[in-house]
Scaffold this motif. Sequence first.
Motif, PDB file in Angstrom:
ATOM      1  N   SER A  11     -15.642   4.128   3.342  1.00 19.08           N
ATOM      2  CA  SER A  11     -14.835   5.277   2.710  1.00 19.08           C
ATOM      3  C   SER A  11     -15.163   6.317   4.031  1.00 19.08           C
ATOM      4  O   SER A  11     -16.030   6.422   4.876  1.00 19.08           O
ATOM      5  N   ASP A  44     -15.011   5.911   9.101  1.00 21.67           N
ATOM      6  CA  ASP A  44     -15.631   5.091   7.888  1.00 21.67           C
ATOM      7  C   ASP A  44     -17.076   4.799   7.969  1.00 21.67           C
ATOM      8  O   ASP A  44     -17.642   4.284   8.916  1.00 21.67           O
ATOM      9  N   LEU A  91      -3.440  -1.740  -3.876  1.00 20.10           N
ATOM     10  CA  LEU A  91      -4.570  -2.301  -3.023  1.00 20.10           C
ATOM     11  C   LEU A  91      -3.942  -3.474  -2.292  1.00 20.10           C
ATOM     12  O   LEU A  91      -3.313  -4.356  -3.534  1.00 20.10           O
ATOM     13  N   SER A 133      -8.891  -2.931   9.307  1.00 20.89           N
ATOM     14  CA  SER A 133      -7.550  -2.789   8.896  1.00 20.89           C
ATOM     15  C   SER A 133      -6.887  -4.393   8.953  1.00 20.89           C
ATOM     16  O   SER A 133      -7.299  -5.121   9.539  1.00 20.89           O
ATOM     17  N   ILE A 186      -7.259  -3.579   0.824  1.00 27.04           N
ATOM     18  CA  ILE A 186      -7.074  -2.385   1.904  1.00 27.04           C
ATOM     19  C   ILE A 186      -6.030  -1.383   0.821  1.00 27.04           C
ATOM     20  O   ILE A 186      -5.302  -2.057   0.392  1.00 27.04           O
ATOM     21  N   GLU A 187      -6.616  -0.251   0.824  1.00 28.08           N
ATOM     22  CA  GLU A 187      -5.797   0.577   0.274  1.00 28.08           C
ATOM     23  C   GLU A 187      -4.716   1.035   1.078  1.00 28.08           C
ATOM     24  O   GLU A 187      -4.738   1.549   2.196  1.00 28.08           O
ATOM     25  N   ASN A 215     -11.326   0.184  -0.880  1.00 29.10           N
ATOM     26  CA  ASN A 215     -11.403  -0.530   0.294  1.00 29.10           C
ATOM     27  C   ASN A 215     -12.559  -1.346   0.638  1.00 29.10           C
ATOM     28  O   ASN A 215     -13.591  -0.734   0.597  1.00 29.10           O
TER      29      ASN A 215
END
Length: 833
Positions: A333, A217, A107, A195, A77-78, A265
């Motif tokens: 994204s 997303d 990341l 998430s 996850i960014e 991601n």
Amino acid sequence: MRNVMKAATLESKFPLLAVENGCIVSKDADVTVAFKVELPELFTVTSNEYEAIHSAWHKAVKVLPDFSIVHKQDFFIEEKYQPEIDRDELSFLSRSFERHFNERPFLNHFCYLFLTKTTKMRSRQESTFSTLCKGKIIPKEIEDKEAVTKFLEAVGQFERIMNDSGFITLARLRADEIVGTETTAGIVEKYFALSQNDTTVLKDISLNPEEMRIGDDFLCLHTLSDVEDLPGNVGTDSRYERLSTDRSDCRLSFAAPVGVLLTCNHVYNQYIFIDDHTESLKRFEQTARNMQSLSRYSRSNQINKAWIEEYLNEAHSKGLVSVRCHCNVMAWSDNREELKHIKNDVGSQLALMECKPRHNTTDVPTLFWAGIPGNEGDFPFEESFYTFIPQALCFFTEETNYKSSLSPFGIKMVDRVTGRPLHLDISDLPMKKGVITNRNKFVLGPSGSGKSFFMNHLVRQYYEQNSHIVLVDTGNSYQGLCEMIHRKTKGTDGIYYTYSEEKPISFNPFFTDDYKFNVEKKDSIKTLLLTLWKSEDDKITKTESGELGSAVSAYIKKIQQDRSIVPCFDTFYEYMLNDYRAELEKRDIKVSREDFNIDNFLTTLRQYYKGGRFDFLLNSRENIDLLHKRFIVFEIDSIKDNAELFPVVVIIIMEAFINKMRRLKGIRKLLIVEEAWKALTTENMANYLKYMYKTVRKYFGEAIVVTQEVDDIISSPVVKESIINNSDCKILLDQKKYMNKFDGIQAMLGLTEKEKAQILSINLANHPGRKYKEVWIGLNGVQSAVYATEVSPAEYLTYTTEESEKTEVFNLAEELGGDLELAIRRLAETKYK
């Protein structure tokens, strides 16, 4: 306009029934045990260690019963770094460090493992039988409860095997970690939100296979579900060329390109399906016979028959277990244009594994649904391929990002890959864990490698954590930091001793603020006087040592009783000249001039008495009590070749630190000798350092020697025998200049091949957009890694050794009324925007 698209609630399609006794139970009666997985850090695992990890996975998977599913799920996850600037105790430099990294993207990696027990019928289901396709899900009852009991026993064995491997740690997730609480989200809720935040918000899900969307997303999916897409060979690990040289090898796991090296991601799902091995081989035998009978109609049938027979031969001859495998990379994204780049990135990373990138636009919803923790039994059979356990395990990612130390004490370093600040404890936590037996450190780095910046960074943070620091320096490396501390504390700390004609270096070895003189203090004064009196070649007799020790004790007793006497060398000299000489003459047992020549002593030391050449040296009028000063720098560059001054200064330094070491109970003390190799050539300094390195650990202290010359290590017996052998923490910077000599360094420092490979990878692939130097930190051959020393502009201006930059800082400070901190802040804002 009316929305004509079909919609359903998540509740109506939700495949999970309950969490009981820590197990996830699905509505189709599948039982899943969930684990959080701790993997080794990136670039810290060798080829042999990767094989050991692979072997541990193999042993663990083999204990699971038929119709079990192993699902390893890696979330990448960014995130953006959130600085710790709300703490009141943060200093100006610490706050500037935190602000420098504010909002820096990195990341983050979260790894989970799900072990599922399903049934024979469920394991053969295709995508059309997914719970997504059912109008109503009717919960089933677990039919074979004994099989579930055996499965849970096998899961316990699986967990024990992996934890005993020493590389990977499995921690079973509790019920509230799975389903969440009123205030925190569980792993199921996090999965649906794409998430890993504890406060996630559920989003709408659009299950269009060509463009699946979760909230804002957009998802894209690449799958490895057909043998035609796989490479000809797989392995436990592969060479990472960017950090490898012709003399060293940097290794990563085979699947690392779609793990930590894929900078977007994404979720990397790895599945192994354990079916009935015997039945699978029978089915292959039957298929081979069918291919044989059809071979006259098609050459491809003949080739397929040969491949199947080779597979069967491998299974029978080597006792390999036939399993099914599937891997997929699910990336996302909220920007369609960015998603196109992500698709290309995922495809290129898969190509690095020699896999054929297959962008799947058909099964995205089904595979997403099967990835729900606890819903592994919903996986469509047709999306898997047959292989053996060892080959399937090669597709597991086996490393994670660098991790911060779980310790209140430490220093801030930076992850060399992501640029995220890390909290690193290289002193207390390793001692507590038994990794090291002392806190001593040895630092080696050639000129220009960033050694001074690293050491400034380290001592500044140690100082801010209430450590007492005594520095022996040549080259004014710590002048900026010391001056900042001096001005910040209004002269009560940050003491900088240096020699110049205008202001010669001056001490008072007889001064203490409380008139307390312990045994070590008395001995150090006696040693100082003997050094001033005798040359290195002169033999010191027991009588001379004893008489001088008695004289020191008698003088100390006198000044304790008569506080009107000013403690200094002048009054001691007068005491020896008058009182002690008279006392010697009155003794019943006379001391001959051959045994103790007091006249020779007084004549030799006359130059240190008032009016002599060096009357300034031991009669300091400032009377600074070094015991309670927390940051002291002795800059000895201008006197290191002075035969009279240098030995005295060395003893004063050692006495100051030993006094701290003995008297400051429960307080961390550091003695740092920076590039002072001249000091090691004197017998007194060498003996002190030998003593210090062996003793300081007992007094909550650390001794650190820093050098830039490799020959100093190899040629100095003091370094070899005492310093290196008693330094469990070794710190090396860029060694490219010593590439041809590195075998000698490796042998001298006792470095392993893994440590050598890490050291030679320093600064090979630095990020072009960041200004930093890398540093290797090794702890007793047990733990080691390469970190980045990246500092804020304010820290750079404080630590810099460039004369022009230091002059600019100090000149501006004078214009601003002596406010060095304000000068640094102004320059940082104007020059480094």
